[in-house]
Design an enzyme around this catalytic site. Structure first.
Site, mmCIF file in Angstrom:
data_model
loop_
_atom_site.group_PDB
_atom_site.id
_atom_site.type_symbol
_atom_site.label_atom_id
_atom_site.label_comp_id
_atom_site.label_asym_id
_atom_site.label_seq_id
_atom_site.Cartn_x
_atom_site.Cartn_y
_atom_site.Cartn_z
ATOM 1 N N ARG A 188 28.016 69.878 -18.370
ATOM 2 C CA ARG A 188 28.833 71.042 -18.737
ATOM 3 C C ARG A 188 30.011 70.645 -19.624
ATOM 4 O O ARG A 188 30.425 71.407 -20.502
ATOM 5 C CB ARG A 188 29.336 71.772 -17.490
ATOM 6 C CG ARG A 188 29.926 73.140 -17.813
ATOM 7 C CD ARG A 188 30.305 73.908 -16.573
ATOM 8 N NE ARG A 188 29.159 74.445 -15.860
ATOM 9 C CZ ARG A 188 28.434 75.481 -16.279
ATOM 10 N NH1 ARG A 188 28.691 76.061 -17.438
ATOM 11 N NH2 ARG A 188 27.429 75.933 -15.561
ATOM 12 N N GLU B 92 24.069 79.349 -15.790
ATOM 13 C CA GLU B 92 23.997 80.739 -16.245
ATOM 14 C C GLU B 92 22.638 81.343 -15.928
ATOM 15 O O GLU B 92 22.487 82.563 -15.839
ATOM 16 C CB GLU B 92 24.260 80.806 -17.759
ATOM 17 C CG GLU B 92 25.735 80.798 -18.147
ATOM 18 C CD GLU B 92 26.467 79.501 -17.852
ATOM 19 O OE1 GLU B 92 25.803 78.443 -17.775
ATOM 20 O OE2 GLU B 92 27.696 79.542 -17.682
ATOM 21 N N ARG C 25 15.905 60.791 -7.408
ATOM 22 C CA ARG C 25 15.161 60.205 -6.280
ATOM 23 C C ARG C 25 15.840 58.971 -5.678
ATOM 24 O O ARG C 25 15.333 58.409 -4.711
ATOM 25 C CB ARG C 25 13.745 59.827 -6.737
ATOM 26 C CG ARG C 25 12.841 61.029 -6.768
ATOM 27 C CD ARG C 25 11.475 60.683 -7.260
ATOM 28 N NE ARG C 25 10.855 59.580 -6.597
ATOM 29 C CZ ARG C 25 9.622 59.614 -6.094
ATOM 30 N NH1 ARG C 25 8.912 60.711 -6.155
ATOM 31 N NH2 ARG C 25 9.109 58.546 -5.550
ATOM 32 N N ARG D 73 15.329 52.080 16.497
ATOM 33 C CA ARG D 73 16.301 51.833 17.579
ATOM 34 C C ARG D 73 15.993 52.675 18.817
ATOM 35 O O ARG D 73 16.127 52.203 19.944
ATOM 36 C CB ARG D 73 17.730 52.076 17.067
ATOM 37 C CG ARG D 73 18.118 50.961 16.098
ATOM 38 C CD ARG D 73 19.575 50.866 15.815
ATOM 39 N NE ARG D 73 19.840 49.602 15.107
ATOM 40 C CZ ARG D 73 20.931 49.350 14.428
ATOM 41 N NH1 ARG D 73 21.885 50.251 14.349
ATOM 42 N NH2 ARG D 73 21.092 48.181 13.828
ATOM 43 N N ALA E 277 14.426 55.704 14.261
ATOM 44 C CA ALA E 277 13.160 55.654 15.016
ATOM 45 C C ALA E 277 13.009 54.280 15.679
ATOM 46 O O ALA E 277 12.645 54.175 16.858
ATOM 47 C CB ALA E 277 11.987 55.945 14.086
ATOM 48 N N GLY F 110 6.006 63.173 2.231
ATOM 49 C CA GLY F 110 5.805 64.553 1.813
ATOM 50 C C GLY F 110 4.420 65.058 2.175
ATOM 51 O O GLY F 110 3.770 64.530 3.098
ATOM 52 N N ILE G 108 12.174 64.821 -1.724
ATOM 53 C CA ILE G 108 13.305 65.530 -2.353
ATOM 54 C C ILE G 108 12.953 66.987 -2.653
ATOM 55 O O ILE G 108 13.825 67.804 -2.872
ATOM 56 C CB ILE G 108 13.782 64.840 -3.656
ATOM 57 C CG1 ILE G 108 12.691 64.871 -4.732
ATOM 58 C CG2 ILE G 108 14.271 63.434 -3.383
ATOM 59 C CD1 ILE G 108 13.211 64.535 -6.128
ATOM 60 N N ASP G 109 11.655 67.306 -2.648
ATOM 61 C CA ASP G 109 11.229 68.650 -3.082
ATOM 62 C C ASP G 109 11.559 69.754 -2.086
ATOM 63 O O ASP G 109 11.572 70.927 -2.438
ATOM 64 C CB ASP G 109 9.711 68.665 -3.342
ATOM 65 C CG ASP G 109 9.299 67.643 -4.391
ATOM 66 O OD1 ASP G 109 10.183 67.197 -5.156
ATOM 67 O OD2 ASP G 109 8.111 67.286 -4.447
ATOM 68 N N ARG H 269 27.508 74.430 -26.682
ATOM 69 C CA ARG H 269 26.055 74.230 -26.729
ATOM 70 C C ARG H 269 25.329 74.956 -25.601
ATOM 71 O O ARG H 269 25.914 75.246 -24.550
ATOM 72 C CB ARG H 269 25.722 72.745 -26.595
ATOM 73 C CG ARG H 269 25.924 71.992 -27.879
ATOM 74 C CD ARG H 269 25.549 70.552 -27.695
ATOM 75 N NE ARG H 269 25.808 69.835 -28.935
ATOM 76 C CZ ARG H 269 25.902 68.523 -29.026
ATOM 77 N NH1 ARG H 269 25.773 67.767 -27.956
ATOM 78 N NH2 ARG H 269 26.133 67.950 -30.189
HETATM 79 O O1 F6P Z 1 7.371 64.821 -4.844
HETATM 80 C C1 F6P Z 1 8.555 64.161 -5.119
HETATM 81 C C2 F6P Z 1 8.718 63.945 -6.602
HETATM 82 O O2 F6P Z 1 9.954 63.331 -6.847
HETATM 83 C C3 F6P Z 1 8.599 65.210 -7.452
HETATM 84 O O3 F6P Z 1 9.783 65.968 -7.461
HETATM 85 C C4 F6P Z 1 8.239 64.616 -8.781
HETATM 86 O O4 F6P Z 1 7.492 65.507 -9.550
HETATM 87 C C5 F6P Z 1 7.387 63.431 -8.399
HETATM 88 O O5 F6P Z 1 7.715 63.081 -7.078
HETATM 89 C C6 F6P Z 1 7.571 62.231 -9.285
HETATM 90 O O6 F6P Z 1 6.627 61.301 -8.915
HETATM 91 P P1 F6P Z 1 6.509 59.886 -9.658
HETATM 92 O O7 F6P Z 1 7.702 59.083 -9.258
HETATM 93 O O8 F6P Z 1 5.231 59.319 -9.145
HETATM 94 O O9 F6P Z 1 6.522 60.177 -11.116
#
Ligand code: F6P
Length: 309
Positions: A140, A173, A243, A10, A8, A87, A112-113, A148
């Site tokens: 695994r 699974e 994250r 650049r 953005a 987000g 990431i969600d 387990r």
């Molecule tokens: O919304 C992104 C996220 O990584 C979720 O997957 C997770 O529940 C949340 O943020 C974690 O937030 P924090 O770092 O504030 O615990």
């Protein structure tokens, strides 16, 4: 997010604009925490996880007074267009801010969600997914060596995108996600049959937002059942490992495309929209739709986890 910021900045500099980064998100906007960006200042960041501008939650920005202070700081700095990467909280804040102050604002989907409507994928999702799969592979090894049962909890807040796709990619699974109603008795029977039958070890991926509770709650329910006394069960919560870390190639390309598209949208006079990638094409979606509409999960993929076991 760094790849998006770089792109953005650049693109806007090339268009002859001055560019400022706002440190610590909306809180930094309220406090006027601006830093002028140049081509050089955004170099060497595309490979970095996190965000060089840092991030923060802002309770002040939830109030009209806080947002008015932010608008005044922007005006004082001569900032007449904004790009917000984040987000649903970020985009919800952006929509309200635009309604009140009319400063053109374009959002970029960064979470990431992967739970934002208006884009097939969000920035950060692919990296998180790959981290989850790498960890499932490692888990695994122990599951197999010790026969387990592992319940692996992944992030995603109320969405099951990471769980479903890391489950398929990691050969789990079973996958438990919030988008489907989970019957604990059916789960018990199925897992027990997996462990008793051909599988001596099993991995069940549990989304943190699973409505029965996370992996620990489900593990407690299994342990309380007499059928499971002989089953060696472990819980592994992947948590914030998902994250961070250097972004995947796919995320870097997505973020670069969206960063450029966000500037183009601003230059074209758009405001209060989010840029996304749908079927590999840039799409603009009104900000409000992004967090009020629900992006649906591909339920056909759920069947794959059963089919492939
Ligand atoms: O919304 C992104 C996220 O990584 C979720 O997957 C997770 O529940 C949340 O943020 C974690 O937030 P924090 O770092 O504030 O615990």
């Amino acid at each position: 997010m760094n790849a998006c910021l770089r792109a953005a900045a650049r693109k806007a500099l090339t268009a002859g604009k001055r560019v400022f980064g706002i440190r610590r998100g909306y809180q930094g906007m309220i406090e006027g925490d601006f830093v002028e960006l140049s081509n050089e200042s955004v170099s060497n960041i595309i490979q970095k996880g996190g965000t060089v501008l840092k991030s923060a939650r802002s309770t002040d920005f939830r109030t009209p007074e806080g947002r008015a202070r932010a608008a005044a700081k922007l005006q004082k700095q001569g900032i007449d267009g904004l790009i917000a990467i984040g987000g649903d909280g970020t985009l919800a804040g952006a929509a309200v801010f635009y309604d009140e102050h009319r400063i053109p604002l374009v959002g970029c989907p960064g979470t990431i969600d992967n739970d934002l409507y208006g884009t097939d994928e969000t920035i950060g999702y692919d990296t998180a997914l790959n981290t989850a799969i790498q960890n499932i592979d490692k888990i695994r090894d122990t599951a197999d060596a010790h026969d387990r049962l592992f319940l692996v909890e992944v992030m995603g807040r109320d969405a099951g995108f990471i769980a479903l796709n890391s489950g398929i990619g990691g050969g789990a699974e079973m996958v438990l996600i919030p988008e489907t109603l989970t019957d604990i008795n059916k789960i018990k029977t199925h897992i027990h049959s997996l462990m008793a039958d051909k599988h001596r070890s099993s991995i069940v991926v549990v989304a943190e937002g699973e409505e029965l509770g996370g992996a620990s709650v489900i593990a407690d329910a299994l342990r309380a059942d007499a059928k499971f006394v002989d089953i060696d069960l472990r819980v592994c919560i992947l948590g914030h490992t998902q994250r961070g870390g250097s972004p995947s190639a796919r995320d870097r390309v997505l973020a670069s495309r969206l960063g450029v598209a966000a500037v183009e949208a601003l230059l074209d006079g758009h405001a209060n929209v989010m840029v996304g990638l749908v079927d590999n094409q840039i799409r603009l979606t009104p900000s409000r739709n992004v967090y009020t509409r629900k992006k649906s999960i591909n339920f056909e993929l759920l069947g794959l986890t059963t089919l492939l076991n």
